[in-house]
Write an enzyme that holds these catalytic residues in place. Structure first.
Site, mmCIF file in Angstrom:
data_model
loop_
_atom_site.group_PDB
_atom_site.id
_atom_site.type_symbol
_atom_site.label_atom_id
_atom_site.label_comp_id
_atom_site.label_asym_id
_atom_site.label_seq_id
_atom_site.Cartn_x
_atom_site.Cartn_y
_atom_site.Cartn_z
ATOM 1 C CB SER A 253 -0.956 0.013 1.199
ATOM 2 O OG SER A 253 -0.248 0.033 2.412
ATOM 3 C CE LYS A 298 -2.728 1.464 5.265
ATOM 4 N NZ LYS A 298 -2.174 1.018 3.986
#
EC number: 3.4.21.53
Length: 360
Positions: A253, A298
Site C-alpha cells: 500500500s 490510515k
C-alpha cells in the site's frame, strides 16, 4: 425466601454468569488500529537513516512531508474476548474484522509476514519504475523472484525481489528459462541458482553480493516434475541505485507515496511546497493507483501525525469519507499523474480545485 426475591436473585446470578462468560469467551476476530507513518522525504529512525536514499544520480533538497501510512494488526494467535470485540466495535480508532480476513485458511503469522514482505518488495519495484518512467529515465529488464511458496524447497533460501542471474550456470534472460532449467532435473536433485539478493544493487553488485544458492528440488503435485516453489517475473533494472530501507513494514500500500518521494528527490521542484501530505495506495508500473485495506485506520494515523491532505485511492473514497477526521482533506487519486497534479494545486494554494472524496 419470597418468590420475588428468589426471582431477582436468580436473575442477578444469571447476569453475573453472562458477564463472566463474555469476559472469558474467546471469539474468532482480529483488530486493526492506526500504525506509524513515515515521511518518504525524511528519516525512518532516530539515527537519521533515510526512508529513500538515492546514489549515482543528482538529487535535490526537499521540504514538507509525503508520509506513507500503516496499520497495526493483531497476531494470528490473538483471541479477543467478546467484551473486547464489543468495545472495539464502539471505538472509532479500532477496526474489528473476522480473523480469516487477515489470516485466511489457517495462515500462520509467519506466513502472513512473508507474504506481506513479498508484496512490499514488489511494490518498491513498481514505485521505482513508475517514478522513473514519469521522469523519462530509461529502465532495463531483469528476471526476479516474484514470490516464494511457503513450505517448498525454496522457502527461506530465495526471496521476493532476488534477481536470478543464472540457473546451473546458464545465464537467465527470460523468465521462462527458469522453469525449463529446473524441470530438467529429477525431483530430489540439486539445482544451483546464482542470485543477487533483493537488498543489493542488482545491476551493479559489489564483490560478494552475487551468491550461489543450492536447492534440492521437490516433486510438483500437479505435473510430477521437479520444482523449487517460486514464481518469477520480469523485473526492472535501474541506471542508478534507489534504496527503500524501511524495516518491519509489509504489504503493497505504500507504492504511491514511494513514487512521489522518489520524484521529489530527483527533481528541483519542491513537490509539497512545505505542506504536510500523507497518503496510501498501491501502484503499478504504469502509475495506476489501486485500493488498499484498513483505510479508516490510515486516515486517523495521518491526522494524528499532523497531515493536512490525504491522497486516497478513488476506490477507497466512499469508505474513507464515512469518518474523515477533522482537519484532514481527502484528495481522490487514480494515477500518479493525479497525485502530481494535486501537489501542484497544493503548492499554489488552490485547495478548492482539488479532487475531493465523497461518501457516495
Amino acid at each position: 425466601m419470597p418468590r420475588r426475591s428468589a426471582t431477582m436473585l436468580a436473575a442477578t446470578l444469571l447476569l453475573i454468569a453472562l458477564l463472566c462468560a463474555s469476559v472469558l469467551m474467546r471469539v474468532p476476530y482480529s483488530e486493526l488500529s492506526p500504525g506509524p507513518t513515515y515521511n518518504t522525504l525524511g528519516a525512518q529512525d532516530k539515527a537519521g537513516t533515510p526512508v529513500i536514499s538515492i546514489s549515482g544520480h543528482q538529487t535535490y533538497p526537499t521540504t514538507g512531508h509525503l508520509n506513507m501510512t500503516t496499520v497495526q494488526v493483531t497476531g494470528a494467535d490473538y483471541q479477543p474476548s467478546l467484551v473486547s470485540v464489543v468495545v472495539g466495535w464502539l471505538r472509532d480508532d479500532v477496526l474489528v474484522v473476522p480473523h480469516d480476513t487477515l489470516y485466511p485458511q489457517g495462515q500462520t503469522e509467519q506466513q502472513s509476514e512473508q507474504q506481506n514482505a513479498e508484496q512490499f518488495a514488489s511494490s518498491q519495484d513498481s514505485a521505482k519504475t513508475a517514478a522513473l518512467t514519469e521522469l523519462g529515465i530509461p529502465i532495463g529488464n531483469e528476471v526476479n523472484v516474484a514470490a516464494v511458496v511457503a513450505g517448498t524447497p525454496a522457502d527461506g533460501k530465495l526471496h521476493a525481489g532476488d534477481r536470478i542471474v543464472a540457473v546451473d550456470g546458464t545465464a537467465i534472460t527470460d523468465m521462462n528459462q527458469v522453469a525449463d532449467l529446473v524441470t530438467k532435473h529429477a525431483p530430489g536433485e540439486n539445482v544451483v541458482f546464482t542470485v543477487v539478493p533483493h537488498d543489493k544493487d542488482s545491476m551493479n553488485p559489489a564483490p560478494g553480493d552475487e551468491s550461489q544458492v543450492t536447492i534440492t528440488t521437490g516433486k510438483s503435485p500437479q505435473s510430477g516434475k521437479a520444482m523449487v516453489g517460486i514464481q518469477t517475473q520480469t523485473g526492472h533494472s535501474y541506471p542508478f541505485k534507489i534504496d527503500i530501507g524501511l524495516q518491519d513494514v509489509g504489504g503493497p500500500s505504500a507504492g504511491l507515496m514511494f513514487s512521489l518521494g522518489i520524484i521529489d528527490k530527483l527533481t528541483p521542484t519542491n513537490l509539497t511546497g512545505g505542506e504536510f501530505v500523507a497518503g496510501t495506495g498501491t501502484i503499478d508500473d504504469k502509475g495506476n493507483v489501486g485500493p488498499i485495506g484498513g483505510i479508516s485506520m490510515k486516515v486517523i494515523a495521518a491526522r494524528d501525525a499532523g497531515a493536512k491532505f490525504f491522497f486516497t485511492p478513488s476506490d477507497n473514497c466512499a469508505e474513507a469519507s464515512k469518518n474523515t477526521p477533522n482537519g484532514l482533506r481527502l484528495v481522490k487519486v487514480n494515477t500518479l499523474d493525479d497525485a502530481l497534479k494535486a501537489l501542484g494545486q497544493i503548492r499554489a494554494g488552490q485547495d478548492s480545485a482539488l479532487a475531493s472524496c465523497t461518501a457516495s
